[in-house]
Scaffold this active site. Structure first.
Site, PDB file in Angstrom:
ATOM      1  N   HIS A  69      51.385  35.045  44.987  1.00  0.00           N
ATOM      2  CA  HIS A  69      49.940  36.214  45.377  1.00  0.00           C
ATOM      3  C   HIS A  69      49.552  35.364  46.359  1.00  0.00           C
ATOM      4  CE1 HIS A  69      52.427  37.981  41.840  1.00  0.00           C
ATOM      5  NE2 HIS A  69      52.649  37.817  42.427  1.00  0.00           N
ATOM      6  N   HIS A  82      45.104  44.582  43.265  1.00  0.00           N
ATOM      7  CA  HIS A  82      44.194  44.236  43.661  1.00  0.00           C
ATOM      8  C   HIS A  82      44.569  43.340  45.004  1.00  0.00           C
ATOM      9  CE1 HIS A  82      45.824  41.075  40.493  1.00  0.00           C
ATOM     10  NE2 HIS A  82      45.385  40.486  41.728  1.00  0.00           N
ATOM     11  N   GLU A 131      47.268  32.546  44.674  1.00  0.00           N
ATOM     12  CA  GLU A 131      47.544  32.554  42.729  1.00  0.00           C
ATOM     13  C   GLU A 131      48.236  32.746  42.505  1.00  0.00           C
ATOM     14  OE1 GLU A 131      46.515  36.420  41.269  1.00  0.00           O
ATOM     15  OE2 GLU A 131      44.824  36.182  42.061  1.00  0.00           O
ATOM     16  N   HIS A 168      48.679  43.056  45.343  1.00  0.00           N
ATOM     17  CA  HIS A 168      49.723  43.170  43.641  1.00  0.00           C
ATOM     18  C   HIS A 168      49.303  43.689  42.352  1.00  0.00           C
ATOM     19  CE1 HIS A 168      47.332  39.298  43.531  1.00  0.00           C
ATOM     20  NE2 HIS A 168      47.523  39.124  42.303  1.00  0.00           N
ATOM     21  N   HIS A 195      38.538  46.380  33.106  1.00  0.00           N
ATOM     22  CA  HIS A 195      39.021  44.548  32.595  1.00  0.00           C
ATOM     23  C   HIS A 195      37.975  43.563  33.476  1.00  0.00           C
ATOM     24  CE1 HIS A 195      42.929  42.285  32.554  1.00  0.00           C
ATOM     25  NE2 HIS A 195      42.846  41.441  33.714  1.00  0.00           N
TER      26      HIS A 195
HETATM   27  O1  LIG Z   1      48.105  38.805  37.341  1.00  0.00           O
HETATM   28  C1  LIG Z   1      46.987  38.466  37.811  1.00  0.00           C
HETATM   29  O2  LIG Z   1      47.533  38.765  39.871  1.00  0.00           O
HETATM   30  C2  LIG Z   1      46.180  37.537  37.578  1.00  0.00           C
HETATM   31  C3  LIG Z   1      45.135  38.399  37.330  1.00  0.00           C
HETATM   32  C4  LIG Z   1      45.003  39.196  36.105  1.00  0.00           C
HETATM   33  C5  LIG Z   1      43.567  39.519  36.150  1.00  0.00           C
HETATM   34  O3  LIG Z   1      43.074  40.143  34.462  1.00  0.00           O
HETATM   35  C6  LIG Z   1      42.551  40.062  36.787  1.00  0.00           C
HETATM   36  C7  LIG Z   1      42.525  39.853  38.802  1.00  0.00           C
HETATM   37  C8  LIG Z   1      44.189  38.989  38.485  1.00  0.00           C
HETATM   38  O4  LIG Z   1      44.717  38.754  40.018  1.00  0.00           O
HETATM   39 FE   LIG Z   2      46.519  38.659  40.843  1.00  0.00          FE
END
Ligand SMILES: O=C(O)Cc1cc(O)ccc1O
Ligand SMILES: [Fe+2]
Length: 442
Positions: free
Chosen positions: A373, A343, A349, A379, A300
């Site tokens: 976040h 992550h 974010e 998260h 991804h």
């Molecule tokens: O959904 C999230 O938190 C945003 C996000 C999306 C993604 O594809 C990879 C990392 C990310 O922080």
């Molecule tokens: Fe994220």
């Protein structure tokens, strides 16, 4: 005819020739033949008795590539106004955000509640949080809006930053100094710092998000190895053409200046620009035009690949704020956990949803709602999404039922008091990550 019907009629009258395409271009436009001076900006007497006025969005001495200004030729100069006086800030808050302490917890909100009857876009603007300092021109704010009435005989301008408006429900007609811009859900509109505008509703109610960017103006990201095309293409950004109103009656001009709202009543509409040229211009962009690039092998990709616009900070590669879109796309990764991974990021974010669903969240993240976040908070996919994606058969899959976005910023976002204490702040958001069982049994 109701205000909404009138606004709809105005939008129906717009054609391809009502817009001037391109990002960062030097545009020029005149609503009356001969109104735009030729060969100079400031003739001794401007055509048709208009007043020439320069509006700058960058210091005069900034490098040419960053230099932004527009020349406006208007019925009356903006300077002809009585003193501005402080008015109630309503639900608008600004940086520095000191009403709460920055919170490392993951937070998620439902949509804003219904507004009281007669709430226009400005009255319906509600600040969730932000960072930086308006007087230093750094940082950003996250706002939401929920309105049910067009602004009438009042216009707004923001000295503190540019406004990236993300409609989620209901179309808007932005009547700006430089002309008309409709913005419907799925499109985004940008109003540059200092440009005056009025928001008219194209539907009964309007709901959406706003990123107020105090920092350097949004620009298109560099494409690096992607090449000369892709992501948001410059030609898909549309500036308006000149359209003026010649209105001689009191109009309230509200100015957001260093975090407070100030108002002065002009004896005419300041949306009286008959011709203009320059590159400090509002624009609209249809997110469905975004050229989504992703992995065609495995893994991804980091979401920076979905950057529509970026506001650089003083550190190369480290954005004050990025605007990122999660648009319909194919997922084909082999031996890959396809939704966003777990992550903890140094960037903070704020995410919102324009329509449908988001591939990392099975439920609770709803159109008009949002999640925060902050930096280093852990998260990623909720339990249901993790279970489903770990077991899914990996045939090519089209994600086509959602449009989500992210305001991603280098500084943590501090919530306003009203956001931290809102009834629509979800309780128990942490629970979406409960029940992720251990599978490791050495
Ligand atoms: O959904 C999230 O938190 C945003 C996000 C999306 C993604 O594809 C990879 C990392 C990310 O922080
Ligand atoms: Fe994220």
């Amino acid at each position: 005819m109701s205000g909404t019907e009138q606004a709809r009629k105005m939008v129906e009258g717009l054609t391809d020739r009502s817009f001037s395409p391109g990002f960062g271009n030097e545009h020029s436009s005149e609503a009356e033949p001969g109104a735009l001076p030729q060969g100079r900006n400031s003739p001794q007497r401007a055509p048709h008795g208009l007043y020439a006025e320069q509006l700058s969005g960058s210091a005069f001495t900034e490098p040419r590539a960053h230099n932004r200004r527009s020349w406006l030729y208007r019925i009356r100069p903006s300077a002809a106004h009585p003193p501005f006086v402080r008015v109630d800030n309503g639900h608008v808050r600004s940086a520095p955000f000191t009403e709460t302490v920055p919170d490392p917890n993951r937070l998620r909100w439902n949509p804003l509640p219904e507004p009281a009857p007669g709430t226009d876009w400005l009255a319906g603007l509600w600040t969730l949080g932000g960072n930086g300092d308006v007087t230093q021109r750094t940082g950003m704010a996250v706002h939401l809006y929920h309105a049910n009435t067009s602004m009438t005989d009042r216009v707004f301008s923001d000295a503190d930053g540019e406004l990236l408006i993300v409609p989620e429900r209901g179309g808007l007609l932005l009547v700006t100094e430089l002309g008309l811009l409709p913005a419907r859900p799925g499109e985004v509109a940008l109003i540059p710092r200092g440009v005056r505008f009025r928001v008219e509703l194209l539907d009964e109610t309007a709901r959406g998000y706003v990123c107020e960017n105090y920092g350097q103006p949004f620009q298109l990201p560099d494409l690096g190895p992607i090449g000369a095309n892709g992501l948001a293409n410059a030609r898909d950004f549309l500036a308006p053409v000149a359209a003026y109103e010649d209105v001689e009656r009191p109009v309230e001009v509200v100015n957001k200046f260093c975090g407070n709202l100030w108002a002065a009543t002009y004896d005419h509409s300041p949306l009286d620009v008959v011709a203009w040229h320059g590159n400090h211009v509002p624009y609209v962009y249809d997110l469905h035009r975004f050229n989504v690039i992703g992995s065609i092998s495995y893994d991804h990709p980091d979401p920076s690949i979905f950057t529509v616009l970026t506001s650089p900070s003083d550190t190369p590669g480290l954005a004050g704020v990025d605007f990122v879109v999660f648009a319909p796309r194919w997922l084909v990764g082999e031996d890959t956990f396809r939704p966003p991974y777990f992550h903890r990021n140094v960037m903070s974010e704020y995410m919102g949803l324009i329509e449908g669903a988001y591939d990392a969240k099975a439920e609770g993240f709803v159109p008009g709602g949002g999640s925060l976040h902050n930096m280093m908070s852990a998260h990623g996919p909720d339990r249901e999404t993790f279970d489903r994606a770990s077991a899914a058969e990996l045939k090519p899959q089209k994600i086509d039922d959602g449009l989500a976005f992210m305001f991603e910023t280098r500084w943590p976002v501090t919530a306003t008091g009203q956001a931290a204490n809102a009834d629509h702040l979800q309780k128990g958001y942490d629970d979406v990550w409960q029940g992720l069982e251990r599978h490791f049994r050495p």
